[in-house]
Motif scaffolding. Sequence first.
Motif, PDB file in Angstrom:
ATOM      1  N   GLN A 172      31.508 -27.061   8.383  1.00 37.82           N
ATOM      2  CA  GLN A 172      31.185 -28.413   7.955  1.00 37.82           C
ATOM      3  C   GLN A 172      31.794 -28.655   6.572  1.00 37.82           C
ATOM      4  O   GLN A 172      32.072 -27.709   5.845  1.00 37.82           O
ATOM      5  N   ASN A 176      28.720 -40.254   8.409  1.00 40.44           N
ATOM      6  CA  ASN A 176      29.077 -39.412   9.543  1.00 40.44           C
ATOM      7  C   ASN A 176      29.462 -38.031   9.032  1.00 40.44           C
ATOM      8  O   ASN A 176      30.387 -37.898   8.237  1.00 40.44           O
ATOM      9  N   THR A 206      30.748 -34.358  10.252  1.00 38.18           N
ATOM     10  CA  THR A 206      31.346 -33.682  11.394  1.00 38.18           C
ATOM     11  C   THR A 206      31.188 -32.177  11.275  1.00 38.18           C
ATOM     12  O   THR A 206      31.293 -31.617  10.190  1.00 38.18           O
ATOM     13  N   SER A 250      32.468 -28.511  13.139  1.00 37.96           N
ATOM     14  CA  SER A 250      33.393 -27.876  14.073  1.00 37.96           C
ATOM     15  C   SER A 250      32.766 -26.605  14.622  1.00 37.96           C
ATOM     16  O   SER A 250      32.235 -25.794  13.857  1.00 37.96           O
ATOM     17  N   SER A 273      33.350 -29.865  18.736  1.00 40.26           N
ATOM     18  CA  SER A 273      32.918 -30.472  17.483  1.00 40.26           C
ATOM     19  C   SER A 273      31.767 -31.421  17.786  1.00 40.26           C
ATOM     20  O   SER A 273      31.494 -31.729  18.951  1.00 40.26           O
ATOM     21  N   SER A 274      31.117 -31.852  16.742  1.00 45.96           N
ATOM     22  CA  SER A 274      30.065 -32.850  16.903  1.00 45.96           C
ATOM     23  C   SER A 274      29.968 -33.657  15.610  1.00 45.96           C
ATOM     24  O   SER A 274      30.404 -33.196  14.547  1.00 45.96           O
ATOM     25  N   THR A 275      29.431 -34.859  15.724  1.00 46.96           N
ATOM     26  CA  THR A 275      29.294 -35.717  14.555  1.00 46.96           C
ATOM     27  C   THR A 275      27.874 -36.245  14.468  1.00 46.96           C
ATOM     28  O   THR A 275      27.382 -36.874  15.410  1.00 46.96           O
ATOM     29  N   SER A 286      25.501 -38.886  12.863  1.00 45.41           N
ATOM     30  CA  SER A 286      25.622 -40.202  12.258  1.00 45.41           C
ATOM     31  C   SER A 286      24.265 -40.659  11.736  1.00 45.41           C
ATOM     32  O   SER A 286      23.292 -40.725  12.489  1.00 45.41           O
TER      33      SER A 286
END
Lengths: 116, 109
Positions: free
Chosen positions: B6, B19, B21, B23, B70-72, B74
């Motif tokens: 991150q 946001n 993200t 990995s 990956s992810s985000t 929010s």
Amino acid sequence: GAVVSQHPSWVICKSGTSVKIECRSLDFQATTMFWYRQFPKQSLMLMATSNEGSKATYEQGVEKDKFLINHASLTLSTLTVTSAHPEDSSFYICSARDPGNTGELFFGEGSRLTVL
Amino acid sequence: LAKTTQPISMDSYEGQEVNITCSHNNIATNDYITWYQQFPSQGPRFIIQGYKTKVTNEVASLFIPADRKSSTLSLPRVSLSDTAVYYCLALGGSYIPTFGRGTSLIVHP
């Protein structure tokens, strides 16, 4: 969500004494609990995995005779810092794993140990 | 255990969307992507968890692409009280949960 309670939230002790920190899962049975240590402005460092009814598994570099872990029931794990020294001063956090498949962790409030 | 990466820190202003993200290239099939929030001298607090696509709850949304590498996270309309460290973990039923460095979010007035 599930609740994990940690006690005490803070403790001050003299060098050479032992301190016990309790971690309880209040509304679920936790066969596995984890103990972390956190220094200021750093991430959580895993110390050991506590398994109910068996010996804890310690991470490399963590002294098992220094940090005694007991997981005698499905709702209670204890961490005892033996013969504490000032360098043991830290924030200790326990967590318990959701028995389901998601692996979600529930964390205690943390315990601030200060060794004088 | 999937290692996560991150950004170390982020800055934002009140009312903005943030946001963050994460990995996780080596995520396993049975891993769930889980985000936690931590304030100083407190234990981490669960924010949201997902497996794929999009998950939304009352505090955040989590976007996960099809490859799940990956992810985000929010956070809509952040406030000063959202200043905290945010951790992304890939959790599976039998994995030993280790934390990465997390993302320190500072929200400015």
